[in-house]
Enzyme design. Structure first.
Site, PDB file in Angstrom:
ATOM      1  N   ASP A 107       0.842  -1.194   0.000  1.00 34.66           N
ATOM      2  CA  ASP A 107       0.000   0.000   0.000  1.00 34.66           C
ATOM      3  C   ASP A 107       0.883   1.253   0.000  1.00 34.66           C
ATOM      4  O   ASP A 107       1.695   1.431  -0.907  1.00 34.66           O
ATOM      5  CB  ASP A 107      -0.954  -0.072   1.203  1.00 34.66           C
ATOM      6  CG  ASP A 107      -2.030   0.980   1.202  1.00 34.66           C
ATOM      7  OD1 ASP A 107      -3.074   0.777   0.543  1.00 34.66           O
ATOM      8  OD2 ASP A 107      -1.844   2.024   1.862  1.00 34.66           O
ATOM      9  N   ARG A 108       0.765   2.143   0.987  1.00 33.37           N
ATOM     10  CA  ARG A 108       1.587   3.363   0.996  1.00 33.37           C
ATOM     11  C   ARG A 108       3.072   3.018   1.008  1.00 33.37           C
ATOM     12  O   ARG A 108       3.880   3.669   0.345  1.00 33.37           O
ATOM     13  CB  ARG A 108       1.262   4.242   2.211  1.00 33.37           C
ATOM     14  CG  ARG A 108      -0.202   4.573   2.403  1.00 33.37           C
ATOM     15  CD  ARG A 108      -0.821   5.218   1.192  1.00 33.37           C
ATOM     16  NE  ARG A 108      -0.259   6.526   0.902  1.00 33.37           N
ATOM     17  CZ  ARG A 108      -0.537   7.226  -0.196  1.00 33.37           C
ATOM     18  NH1 ARG A 108      -1.352   6.726  -1.116  1.00 33.37           N
ATOM     19  NH2 ARG A 108      -0.006   8.417  -0.394  1.00 33.37           N
ATOM     20  N   HIS A 152     -11.347   8.154  -0.681  1.00 41.01           N
ATOM     21  CA  HIS A 152     -10.427   8.725   0.309  1.00 41.01           C
ATOM     22  C   HIS A 152      -9.250   9.425  -0.356  1.00 41.01           C
ATOM     23  O   HIS A 152      -8.700  10.389   0.200  1.00 41.01           O
ATOM     24  CB  HIS A 152      -9.934   7.635   1.262  1.00 41.01           C
ATOM     25  CG  HIS A 152      -9.177   6.530   0.598  1.00 41.01           C
ATOM     26  ND1 HIS A 152      -9.718   5.723  -0.387  1.00 41.01           N
ATOM     27  CD2 HIS A 152      -7.895   6.091   0.773  1.00 41.01           C
ATOM     28  CE1 HIS A 152      -8.823   4.844  -0.779  1.00 41.01           C
ATOM     29  NE2 HIS A 152      -7.717   5.046  -0.105  1.00 41.01           N
ATOM     30  N   TYR A 212      -0.954  11.427   1.709  1.00 43.38           N
ATOM     31  CA  TYR A 212      -1.869  11.241   0.582  1.00 43.38           C
ATOM     32  C   TYR A 212      -1.913  12.477  -0.309  1.00 43.38           C
ATOM     33  O   TYR A 212      -1.989  12.363  -1.535  1.00 43.38           O
ATOM     34  CB  TYR A 212      -3.277  10.920   1.102  1.00 43.38           C
ATOM     35  CG  TYR A 212      -3.504   9.458   1.350  1.00 43.38           C
ATOM     36  CD1 TYR A 212      -4.102   8.650   0.391  1.00 43.38           C
ATOM     37  CD2 TYR A 212      -3.113   8.863   2.546  1.00 43.38           C
ATOM     38  CE1 TYR A 212      -4.317   7.298   0.612  1.00 43.38           C
ATOM     39  CE2 TYR A 212      -3.319   7.512   2.784  1.00 43.38           C
ATOM     40  CZ  TYR A 212      -3.923   6.737   1.806  1.00 43.38           C
ATOM     41  OH  TYR A 212      -4.114   5.402   2.031  1.00 43.38           O
ATOM     42  N   HIS A 272      -7.092  -7.018   0.700  1.00 42.31           N
ATOM     43  CA  HIS A 272      -6.004  -6.044   0.590  1.00 42.31           C
ATOM     44  C   HIS A 272      -4.894  -6.297   1.608  1.00 42.31           C
ATOM     45  O   HIS A 272      -3.717  -6.100   1.312  1.00 42.31           O
ATOM     46  CB  HIS A 272      -6.590  -4.645   0.786  1.00 42.31           C
ATOM     47  CG  HIS A 272      -5.591  -3.532   0.750  1.00 42.31           C
ATOM     48  ND1 HIS A 272      -4.869  -3.219  -0.372  1.00 42.31           N
ATOM     49  CD2 HIS A 272      -5.196  -2.649   1.715  1.00 42.31           C
ATOM     50  CE1 HIS A 272      -4.073  -2.176  -0.119  1.00 42.31           C
ATOM     51  NE2 HIS A 272      -4.255  -1.826   1.143  1.00 42.31           N
TER      52      HIS A 272
END
Length: 292
Positions: A107-108, A152, A212, A272
């Protein structure tokens, strides 16, 4: 530390003049750095790290802005750019005595890992990417009603102020929504770990939003510059992701081949949070990559 990876030692390692990272280190052997995703901390690797530590030095930091790592105010667009966060990880590994290392990110953390591979090709020996797309491609693919799955991203891309206020006002509901929605096996994140993720995220709203927001601005610029220059990932790369290609209408493997020549691409049927939902699968993928 109440929440810790069993058998790992914890330390705080300065990576810039004003940022120190919380890091768990275990095992001996060739180094592997594992980067967590949203809305998690390094604890997401608790099952995978212990296995890899039987024959590797495994390094699990909290990214800047997350967990127990420092959370500097976003003074400018670079504070939470993936370029800056990738430099943190290279400095961290070097301080621990590793000038070259394998890197896996979810992910990030996967976006940070991609940027590290592009910016520091001589430092990253192997690269594993779990369930993301490069930032530039992600924004190109999201369109129409299908983009609702990523609401988001659009919320946190807005100018400073309103996103932070809205999320802070209902932080546990906001972060918990993703933990619940994205896990196909909710039991893979036990109640105490879930509560720790929520606590850590609740204490990091401003820095998470800044992370983000960077991906809606400076990170795109960096990706676009690499694409224009023909810069690609030079090390062996493995990508594991849900079948977003089928869901959003693109050829995922072909997309990744534009970034990485030596590529293994896999889709998975789990949720996920794959390192927590099916750690044996991810351990196998990482061990296969490390043997290349």
């Amino acid at each position: 530390m109440t929440f810790a990876i069993p058998g790992f030692d914890y330390q705080r390692v300065p990576v810039t003049d004003d940022v120190t990272l919380n890091v768990a280190v275990g095992g001996t052997g060739s180094p592997v750095v594992l980067l967590h995703g949203f809305p998690q901390t390094h604890l997401m690797w608790r099952h995978v790290a212990g296995d890899l530590a039987t024959d590797h030095t495994v390094i699990c930091p909290d990214l800047r802005g997350y967990g127990a790592s420092d959370k500097p105010a976003a003074r400018d667009v670079d504070t939470y750019s993936k370029r800056t966060m990738a430099a943190d990880i290279v400095t961290l590994a070097g301080t621990l005595g590793h000038e070259r290392f394998a890197l896996a990110g979810h992910d990030r953390g996967a976006l940070v890992a991609i940027r590290a591979g592009l910016d520091h090709p001589g430092t990253i020996s192997h690269l594993a990417i779990l369930d993301v797309l490069p930032t530039l491609d992600m924004w190109d693919i999201l369109h129409g009603s299908s983009a609702a799955v990523a609401f988001h991203l659009y919320l946190m891309a807005q100018p400073p102020g309103l996103p932070e206020q809205m999320i802070t006002a209902s932080a546990d509901a906001f972060f918990g929504y993703f933990l619940d929605l994205w896990a196909r096996d909710p039991g893979a994140i036990p109640a105490d770990v879930r509560a720790e993720y929520l606590r850590a995220s609740r204490d990091a709203v401003d820095s998470i939003v800044a992370d983000y927001r960077a991906s809606a601005g400076i990170d795109i610029d960096h990706d676009r510059a690499d694409r224009s220059a023909g810069n690609r990932l030079r090390m062996p790369v493995t990508v594991v992701q849900q079948d977003w290609g089928a869901a959003l209408g693109y050829d995922a493997a072909a997309l990744w081949h534009t970034w990485a020549a030596e590529l293994e691409h896999h889709t998975t049927s789990v949720g996920h949070f794959m390192a927590e939902e099916t750690p044996a699968e991810i351990i196998g993928v990482l061990r296969t990559l490390l043997a290349r």
